[in-house]
Write a protein that holds these residues in place. Structure first.
Motif, PDB file in Angstrom:
ATOM      1  N   THR A   1      45.728  40.629  40.820  1.00  0.00           N
ATOM      2  CA  THR A   1      45.108  39.436  41.579  1.00  0.00           C
ATOM      3  C   THR A   1      43.837  40.116  42.271  1.00  0.00           C
ATOM      4  N   LYS A   2      43.247  39.025  42.868  1.00  0.00           N
ATOM      5  CA  LYS A   2      41.908  39.418  43.838  1.00  0.00           C
ATOM      6  C   LYS A   2      42.436  40.603  44.963  1.00  0.00           C
ATOM      7  N   GLU A   3      43.860  40.258  45.366  1.00  0.00           N
ATOM      8  CA  GLU A   3      44.315  40.897  46.413  1.00  0.00           C
ATOM      9  C   GLU A   3      44.485  42.558  45.895  1.00  0.00           C
ATOM     10  N   ASN A   4      44.310  42.843  44.811  1.00  0.00           N
ATOM     11  CA  ASN A   4      44.436  43.978  44.293  1.00  0.00           C
ATOM     12  C   ASN A   4      43.183  44.811  44.681  1.00  0.00           C
ATOM     13  N   VAL A   5      42.207  44.414  44.657  1.00  0.00           N
ATOM     14  CA  VAL A   5      40.880  45.004  44.951  1.00  0.00           C
ATOM     15  C   VAL A   5      40.629  45.254  46.340  1.00  0.00           C
ATOM     16  N   ILE A   6      40.572  46.662  46.734  1.00  0.00           N
ATOM     17  CA  ILE A   6      40.372  46.935  48.126  1.00  0.00           C
ATOM     18  C   ILE A   6      39.127  47.721  48.310  1.00  0.00           C
ATOM     19  N   LYS A   7      38.885  48.016  49.507  1.00  0.00           N
ATOM     20  CA  LYS A   7      37.629  48.772  50.137  1.00  0.00           C
ATOM     21  C   LYS A   7      38.322  50.338  50.155  1.00  0.00           C
TER      22      LYS A   7
ATOM     23  N   ASN B   1      44.866  32.757  40.067  1.00  0.00           N
ATOM     24  CA  ASN B   1      44.415  34.020  41.142  1.00  0.00           C
ATOM     25  C   ASN B   1      44.634  35.151  40.328  1.00  0.00           C
ATOM     26  N   LYS B   2      44.003  35.099  39.050  1.00  0.00           N
ATOM     27  CA  LYS B   2      44.069  36.464  37.831  1.00  0.00           C
ATOM     28  C   LYS B   2      42.823  37.036  38.240  1.00  0.00           C
ATOM     29  N   LEU B   3      42.652  38.429  38.028  1.00  0.00           N
ATOM     30  CA  LEU B   3      41.548  39.164  38.124  1.00  0.00           C
ATOM     31  C   LEU B   3      40.796  38.959  36.837  1.00  0.00           C
TER      32      LEU B   3
ATOM     33  N   LYS C   1      34.687  36.479  37.147  1.00  0.00           N
ATOM     34  CA  LYS C   1      35.306  36.103  38.404  1.00  0.00           C
ATOM     35  C   LYS C   1      35.593  34.553  38.357  1.00  0.00           C
ATOM     36  N   ASP C   2      34.519  33.886  37.790  1.00  0.00           N
ATOM     37  CA  ASP C   2      34.653  32.314  37.856  1.00  0.00           C
ATOM     38  C   ASP C   2      35.331  31.647  36.505  1.00  0.00           C
ATOM     39  N   HIS C   3      35.895  32.609  35.790  1.00  0.00           N
ATOM     40  CA  HIS C   3      36.901  31.903  34.648  1.00  0.00           C
ATOM     41  C   HIS C   3      37.797  30.860  35.226  1.00  0.00           C
TER      42      HIS C   3
END
Length: 415
Positions: free
Chosen positions: A266-272, A316-318, A307-309
């Motif tokens: 999910t988008k939460e899995n992308v971190i800095k 909330n899928k990546l 990202k806009d699919h």
């Protein structure tokens, strides 16, 4: 299973009754372990023959007590014969239960296996993947078939599973089911988890797998070479479903994530990350180990593309990944389109990340292991073994360097 049993009647001095009489006890020893039972009979100490294990004399009292002891002895041997004839494991607990008429709860192999799979099914998506469940369901199916084929029964006591049973099951999988070595070992290991569960729960006295010798043979892991990976990336694919599958496959080639882990992103899995760049941080479903992977430019461009699919926005899928079955089916089409003569599966992407993308480009094996989420460095070392081509190329450079140096020295020394 062979056993050794002995019987002894003795007067127990430590439990003298108020009237001074000694209680007579029956001791049954099975493989060194004892069962001690009261005979409900008492005797004067001077009237007991310890060597013969009976009351002295020919009085009416002696005759009645000795007859009772003989009856008990006969009952013990009858119990032993019954258990042998009915293929029952003889140990102190099972023998005592049978002798005293205590109904022992029968733990059945198939019932335990089915209960295990039922519990696993309820945890799919949280602790187990659907593919793991399917493997256990197949192992259960093979076990049922083995019992019917070889023993003509639908279930069996868990206590009757011994090393001979395991070896026979191993042979059945190889010979009747035509499973290769590694598939056989994996099914046996799934079966073994059920037996180990029974051992931990105290339903069996020992783990029969202690003497099982089956071993998985290491196989070459298929992966894409640098040129093949480039062909997949640069191929102009006009069919939308194939284009989508190609993109997600390439994403996995540059992240090393397995299908189920990409599916769960999910988008939460992308971190800095620590370097200020964007990373993917996720726990592998298979091992629950943490994987942190820097997002390379190729992966980043694919994420931006989708990202806009609608599926990414609504769920909330990546990435809008398809089912594993469809992904693998379409990958076969992509292999044909790209002229790749390999059976392309989604898991090859993970292998490609480990070999072509990272190890072949000098990324240390410890770093690769960490990104792959391996819990053991030996698992990652299997990938390193297949990089002979890289070793050869590096040594050719070294050889050419030595040849150049030798030629220079030879000329200066007039050889």
């Amino acid at each position: 299973m062979k056993h050794k049993m002995s019987i002894l009647f003795y007067a127990k001095s430590a439990k003298v009754a108020k009237n001074g009489l000694l209680p007579i006890y029956l001791r049954i020893t099975i493989n060194g372990a004892r069962i001690e039972l009261s005979t409900s009979r008492f005797v004067e100490k001077t009237k007991w023959n310890a060597e013969a294990g009976k009351m002295k004399g020919s009085s009416e009292e002696a005759r009645l007590i000795n007859t009772h002891l003989d009856t008990l002895r006969t009952k013990v041997y009858e119990t032993e014969n019954w258990m042998i004839n009915n293929n029952q494991e003889i140990n102190t607990q099972s023998f005592k239960n049978r002798l005293l008429g205590v109904e022992e709860k029968q733990r059945k192999l198939i019932l335990i296996f089915e209960d295990h799979n039922k519990r696993m099914k309820e945890l799919v998506g949280r602790e187990f993947s659907i593919n793991t469940l399917k493997k256990y369901e197949t192992a259960l199916s093979h076990t049922k078939e083995f019992l019917l084929s070889q023993h003509k029964i639908k279930d069996i006591s868990i206590k009757q599973v011994d090393i001979a049973f395991i070896n026979d099951f191993d042979f059945f999988l190889r010979n009747t089911k035509k499973c290769n070595n590694n598939s056989t070992i994996k099914y046996i290991r799934n079966f073994g988890k059920i037996i180990k569960q029974a051992y931990v729960n105290g339903w069996v006295e020992k783990d029969p797998f202690l003497n099982y010798k089956g071993k998985v043979k290491q196989t070459d892991r298929n992966y894409l070479t640098e040129s093949e990976l480039q062909d997949v990336i640069s191929k102009d694919i006009q069919i939308q479903r194939l284009d989508l599958v190609r993109d997600i496959f390439v994403f996995s080639c540059f992240t090393g994530l397995a299908y189920i882990d990409v599916f769960n992103l999910t988008k939460e899995n992308v971190i800095k990350g620590i370097d200020g760049e964007m990373w993917i941080a996720t726990h592998r479903q298979k091992t629950d180990s943490l994987s942190k992977i820097p997002i390379l430019p190729v992966s980043e461009s694919i994420l931006k593309k989708y990202k806009d699919h609608p599926e990414c926005l609504n769920k909330n899928k990546l990435l809008p990944i398809l089912s594993n079955q469809k992904m693998n089916a379409y990958l076969k089409e992509i292999a044909t389109v790209c002229g790749i003569n390999k059976e392309l599966t989604f898991h090859i992407a993970r292998h490609t990340f480990a070999t072509t993308v990272t190890l072949s480009n000098g990324v240390p094996i410890e770093t690769v292991s960490k990104m792959l989420g391996h819990t053991n460095l030996k698992t990652t070392q299997h990938y390193a073994k297949i990089l002979d081509k890289k070793i050869s190329e590096d040594m050719q450079v070294l050889k050419a360097k030595f040849n150049t140096n030798l030629q220079t020295r030879s000329k200066s020394m007039n050889y």
